[in-house]
Design a protein around this motif. Sequence first.
Motif, PDB file in Angstrom:
ATOM      1  N   MET A   1      -0.822   8.592 -21.586  1.00 16.41           N
ATOM      2  CA  MET A   1      -1.473   8.277 -20.309  1.00 16.41           C
ATOM      3  C   MET A   1      -2.800   7.576 -20.599  1.00 16.41           C
ATOM      4  N   LYS A   2      -3.096   6.540 -19.780  1.00 15.14           N
ATOM      5  CA  LYS A   2      -4.283   5.724 -20.060  1.00 15.14           C
ATOM      6  C   LYS A   2      -5.592   6.489 -19.789  1.00 15.14           C
ATOM      7  N   ALA A  81     -12.035  -1.011 -10.856  1.00 16.95           N
ATOM      8  CA  ALA A  81     -11.855  -1.481 -12.238  1.00 16.95           C
ATOM      9  C   ALA A  81     -11.115  -2.818 -12.279  1.00 16.95           C
ATOM     10  N   HIS A  82     -10.268  -3.056 -11.270  1.00 13.46           N
ATOM     11  CA  HIS A  82      -9.431  -4.266 -11.258  1.00 13.46           C
ATOM     12  C   HIS A  82      -9.446  -4.945  -9.890  1.00 13.46           C
ATOM     13  N   PRO A  83     -10.615  -5.415  -9.464  1.00 15.11           N
ATOM     14  CA  PRO A  83     -10.723  -5.991  -8.108  1.00 15.11           C
ATOM     15  C   PRO A  83      -9.786  -7.183  -7.905  1.00 15.11           C
ATOM     16  N   VAL A  85      -6.804  -7.543  -8.762  1.00 13.43           N
ATOM     17  CA  VAL A  85      -5.447  -7.118  -8.393  1.00 13.43           C
ATOM     18  C   VAL A  85      -5.364  -6.851  -6.884  1.00 13.43           C
ATOM     19  N   ILE A  86      -6.377  -6.175  -6.370  1.00  9.39           N
ATOM     20  CA  ILE A  86      -6.396  -5.775  -4.959  1.00  9.39           C
ATOM     21  C   ILE A  86      -6.666  -6.974  -4.043  1.00  9.39           C
ATOM     22  N   LYS A  87      -7.470  -7.918  -4.562  1.00  8.28           N
ATOM     23  CA  LYS A  87      -7.881  -9.070  -3.751  1.00  8.28           C
ATOM     24  C   LYS A  87      -6.723  -9.938  -3.261  1.00  8.28           C
ATOM     25  N   LEU A  95       0.537  -4.670  -0.035  1.00 10.71           N
ATOM     26  CA  LEU A  95       0.174  -4.117  -1.340  1.00 10.71           C
ATOM     27  C   LEU A  95       1.269  -3.178  -1.857  1.00 10.71           C
ATOM     28  N   LEU A  96       1.728  -2.262  -0.997  1.00 12.80           N
ATOM     29  CA  LEU A  96       2.757  -1.310  -1.420  1.00 12.80           C
ATOM     30  C   LEU A  96       4.047  -2.022  -1.816  1.00 12.80           C
ATOM     31  N   TYR A  97       4.372  -3.061  -1.056  1.00 15.88           N
ATOM     32  CA  TYR A  97       5.593  -3.822  -1.322  1.00 15.88           C
ATOM     33  C   TYR A  97       5.547  -4.449  -2.720  1.00 15.88           C
ATOM     34  N   SER A  98       4.333  -4.706  -3.227  1.00 17.25           N
ATOM     35  CA  SER A  98       4.161  -5.434  -4.486  1.00 17.25           C
ATOM     36  C   SER A  98       3.825  -4.578  -5.698  1.00 17.25           C
ATOM     37  N   ILE A  99       3.798  -3.247  -5.536  1.00 13.74           N
ATOM     38  CA  ILE A  99       3.405  -2.388  -6.679  1.00 13.74           C
ATOM     39  C   ILE A  99       4.299  -2.693  -7.879  1.00 13.74           C
ATOM     40  N   GLU A 100       5.583  -2.666  -7.635  1.00 19.78           N
ATOM     41  CA  GLU A 100       6.531  -2.785  -8.741  1.00 19.78           C
ATOM     42  C   GLU A 100       6.534  -4.186  -9.368  1.00 19.78           C
ATOM     43  N   LEU A 110      -2.333  -5.793 -18.958  1.00 19.67           N
ATOM     44  CA  LEU A 110      -3.669  -5.319 -19.344  1.00 19.67           C
ATOM     45  C   LEU A 110      -3.584  -4.187 -20.363  1.00 19.67           C
ATOM     46  N   TYR A 111      -2.620  -3.270 -20.133  1.00 21.65           N
ATOM     47  CA  TYR A 111      -2.453  -2.097 -20.989  1.00 21.65           C
ATOM     48  C   TYR A 111      -0.984  -2.009 -21.393  1.00 21.65           C
ATOM     49  N   PRO A 112      -0.608  -2.658 -22.500  1.00 21.20           N
ATOM     50  CA  PRO A 112       0.812  -2.684 -22.893  1.00 21.20           C
ATOM     51  C   PRO A 112       1.429  -1.302 -23.105  1.00 21.20           C
ATOM     52  N   ASP A 113       0.603  -0.302 -23.440  1.00 24.19           N
ATOM     53  CA  ASP A 113       1.174   1.030 -23.651  1.00 24.19           C
ATOM     54  C   ASP A 113       1.113   1.919 -22.406  1.00 24.19           C
ATOM     55  N   ALA A 114       0.823   1.351 -21.236  1.00 24.34           N
ATOM     56  CA  ALA A 114       0.812   2.132 -19.993  1.00 24.34           C
ATOM     57  C   ALA A 114       2.209   2.667 -19.699  1.00 24.34           C
ATOM     58  N   GLU A 115       2.250   3.888 -19.211  1.00 23.51           N
ATOM     59  CA  GLU A 115       3.524   4.505 -18.816  1.00 23.51           C
ATOM     60  C   GLU A 115       3.527   4.589 -17.300  1.00 23.51           C
ATOM     61  N   LEU A 116       4.230   3.667 -16.691  1.00 20.60           N
ATOM     62  CA  LEU A 116       4.169   3.520 -15.236  1.00 20.60           C
ATOM     63  C   LEU A 116       5.436   4.035 -14.563  1.00 20.60           C
ATOM     64  N   PRO A 117       5.294   4.460 -13.306  1.00 18.43           N
ATOM     65  CA  PRO A 117       6.479   4.858 -12.548  1.00 18.43           C
ATOM     66  C   PRO A 117       7.194   3.600 -12.051  1.00 18.43           C
ATOM     67  N   THR A 118       8.377   3.759 -11.491  1.00 21.87           N
ATOM     68  CA  THR A 118       8.998   2.619 -10.810  1.00 21.87           C
ATOM     69  C   THR A 118       9.089   2.931  -9.312  1.00 21.87           C
ATOM     70  N   ARG A 141       2.925  13.400  -5.953  1.00 27.81           N
ATOM     71  CA  ARG A 141       1.773  13.685  -5.080  1.00 27.81           C
ATOM     72  C   ARG A 141       0.590  12.776  -5.411  1.00 27.81           C
ATOM     73  N   LEU A 142       0.529  12.299  -6.670  1.00 24.16           N
ATOM     74  CA  LEU A 142      -0.482  11.302  -7.025  1.00 24.16           C
ATOM     75  C   LEU A 142      -0.165  10.011  -6.270  1.00 24.16           C
ATOM     76  N   ALA A 143       1.128   9.637  -6.258  1.00 25.55           N
ATOM     77  CA  ALA A 143       1.560   8.453  -5.507  1.00 25.55           C
ATOM     78  C   ALA A 143       1.202   8.623  -4.027  1.00 25.55           C
ATOM     79  N   LYS A 149      -4.607   6.269   0.445  1.00 28.46           N
ATOM     80  CA  LYS A 149      -5.898   5.584   0.265  1.00 28.46           C
ATOM     81  C   LYS A 149      -5.746   4.069   0.410  1.00 28.46           C
ATOM     82  N   ALA A 150      -4.569   3.541   0.081  1.00 26.27           N
ATOM     83  CA  ALA A 150      -4.352   2.102   0.251  1.00 26.27           C
ATOM     84  C   ALA A 150      -4.524   1.721   1.733  1.00 26.27           C
ATOM     85  N   PHE A 151      -4.063   2.586   2.643  1.00 26.80           N
ATOM     86  CA  PHE A 151      -4.244   2.311   4.076  1.00 26.80           C
ATOM     87  C   PHE A 151      -5.713   2.393   4.462  1.00 26.80           C
TER      88      PHE A 151
HETATM   89 MN1  MNH Z   1      -0.510   2.679 -10.390  1.00 26.83          MN
HETATM   90  C1  MNH Z   1      -0.291   5.025 -12.934  1.00 26.83           C
HETATM   91  C2  MNH Z   1       1.293   4.733  -8.372  1.00 26.83           C
HETATM   92  C3  MNH Z   1      -1.708   1.029  -7.576  1.00 26.83           C
HETATM   93  C4  MNH Z   1      -2.809   0.974 -12.263  1.00 26.83           C
HETATM   94  N1  MNH Z   1       0.346   4.518 -10.621  1.00 26.83           N
HETATM   95  C5  MNH Z   1       0.320   5.340 -11.734  1.00 26.83           C
HETATM   96  C6  MNH Z   1       1.024   6.562 -11.466  1.00 26.83           C
HETATM   97  C7  MNH Z   1       1.456   6.479 -10.160  1.00 26.83           C
HETATM   98  C8  MNH Z   1       1.035   5.203  -9.644  1.00 26.83           C
HETATM   99  C9  MNH Z   1       2.216   7.535  -9.354  1.00 26.83           C
HETATM  100  C10 MNH Z   1       1.141   7.768 -12.426  1.00 26.83           C
HETATM  101  C11 MNH Z   1       2.161   7.584 -13.511  1.00 26.83           C
HETATM  102  C12 MNH Z   1       3.546   8.067 -13.124  1.00 26.83           C
HETATM  103  O1  MNH Z   1       3.763   8.535 -11.981  1.00 26.83           O
HETATM  104  O2  MNH Z   1       4.457   7.980 -13.970  1.00 26.83           O
HETATM  105  N2  MNH Z   1      -0.208   2.808  -8.341  1.00 26.83           N
HETATM  106  C13 MNH Z   1       0.620   3.693  -7.728  1.00 26.83           C
HETATM  107  C14 MNH Z   1       0.624   3.436  -6.288  1.00 26.83           C
HETATM  108  C15 MNH Z   1      -0.241   2.397  -6.079  1.00 26.83           C
HETATM  109  C16 MNH Z   1      -0.776   2.022  -7.367  1.00 26.83           C
HETATM  110  C17 MNH Z   1       1.448   4.215  -5.267  1.00 26.83           C
HETATM  111  C18 MNH Z   1      -0.674   1.726  -4.792  1.00 26.83           C
HETATM  112  C19 MNH Z   1      -0.805   2.366  -3.657  1.00 26.83           C
HETATM  113  N3  MNH Z   1      -1.964   1.249  -9.973  1.00 26.83           N
HETATM  114  C20 MNH Z   1      -2.269   0.683  -8.771  1.00 26.83           C
HETATM  115  C21 MNH Z   1      -3.279  -0.333  -8.941  1.00 26.83           C
HETATM  116  C22 MNH Z   1      -3.577  -0.363 -10.277  1.00 26.83           C
HETATM  117  C23 MNH Z   1      -2.756   0.648 -10.917  1.00 26.83           C
HETATM  118  C24 MNH Z   1      -3.882  -1.166  -7.828  1.00 26.83           C
HETATM  119  C25 MNH Z   1      -4.537  -1.210 -11.037  1.00 26.83           C
HETATM  120  C26 MNH Z   1      -5.053  -2.307 -10.635  1.00 26.83           C
HETATM  121  N4  MNH Z   1      -1.355   2.918 -12.269  1.00 26.83           N
HETATM  122  C27 MNH Z   1      -2.265   2.074 -12.856  1.00 26.83           C
HETATM  123  C28 MNH Z   1      -2.601   2.565 -14.194  1.00 26.83           C
HETATM  124  C29 MNH Z   1      -1.874   3.746 -14.390  1.00 26.83           C
HETATM  125  C30 MNH Z   1      -1.114   3.953 -13.147  1.00 26.83           C
HETATM  126  C31 MNH Z   1      -3.574   1.915 -15.161  1.00 26.83           C
HETATM  127  C32 MNH Z   1      -1.887   4.664 -15.622  1.00 26.83           C
HETATM  128  C33 MNH Z   1      -0.729   4.374 -16.560  1.00 26.83           C
HETATM  129  C34 MNH Z   1      -0.771   5.280 -17.772  1.00 26.83           C
HETATM  130  O3  MNH Z   1      -1.430   6.308 -17.721  1.00 26.83           O
HETATM  131  O4  MNH Z   1      -0.170   4.950 -18.812  1.00 26.83           O
END
Ligand code: MNH
Length: 180
Positions: A1-2, A81-83, A85-87, A95-100, A110-118, A141-143, A149-151
């Motif tokens: 986790m980052k 941290a990443h204005p 992206v939001i701009k 914004l929500l439509y474009s997360i993925e 930005l962070y090649p080792d980030a572990e992101l949800p889909t 619940r983090l999502a 907060k996006a709203f």
């Molecule tokens: Mn995003 C991790 C959801 C917007 C950058 N993001 C996560 C996680 C969730 C998530 C949930 C936790 C990891 C997981 O569940 O496996 N993110 C969202 C949602 C939105 C979102 C629902 C919009 C609303 N995220 C953004 C934006 C940025 C961003 C905007 C940056 C500009 N997210 C991240 C980063 C992580 C993350 C960085 C951390 C990844 C890691 O720990 O490896």
Amino acid sequence: MKGIVFTEFLEMVESKFGLETVDNIIEQTNLSSEGVYTSVGTYDFNEMVSLITGLSDEVNIPVDDLIYTFGLYLFTGLANAHPEVIKSYNSPLGLLYSIEDHIHVHVKKLYPDAELPTFKILDKTDTSISMIYSSSRGLYRLAHGLIEKAFEHFNGSADITYELIKEDGTEVKFNITQNG
Ligand code: MNH
């Protein structure tokens, strides 16, 4: 986790519960990083689980509620941290439509080792979106907090409901309808 997730988490704990609570949870938890994080570093996800569990014990608030509150807090931290992206967005649903396909793609650069949800979009209208969160980390619940907060970021609000598709929270369907 980052590391940014850890630094934002400890900032939230300090601002909501005080520096003493930060010190207590770091002391009481066995952390290989000793509670020292940099925003660009990468740390074991189990360390975040330990910190949140420790906070829950310390302040007597359920883990799930704390994760949701942290989602609300984290959105602002990520946006600051990443204005850039939001701009690109002028509405929360856009914004929500474009997360993925845009936001998390950019994050991965930005962070090649980030572990992101889909997020799989099931349906979108001018006022609503439904999508499925999937992640082995089960941080739905983090999502939830991030979505809410996006709203607020666009001075709006929404009705957000979710259904667990898998009991362990690794797959969760969100139904989001904007108010007004
Ligand atoms: Mn995003 C991790 C959801 C917007 C950058 N993001 C996560 C996680 C969730 C998530 C949930 C936790 C990891 C997981 O569940 O496996 N993110 C969202 C949602 C939105 C979102 C629902 C919009 C609303 N995220 C953004 C934006 C940025 C961003 C905007 C940056 C500009 N997210 C991240 C980063 C992580 C993350 C960085 C951390 C990844 C890691 O720990 O490896």
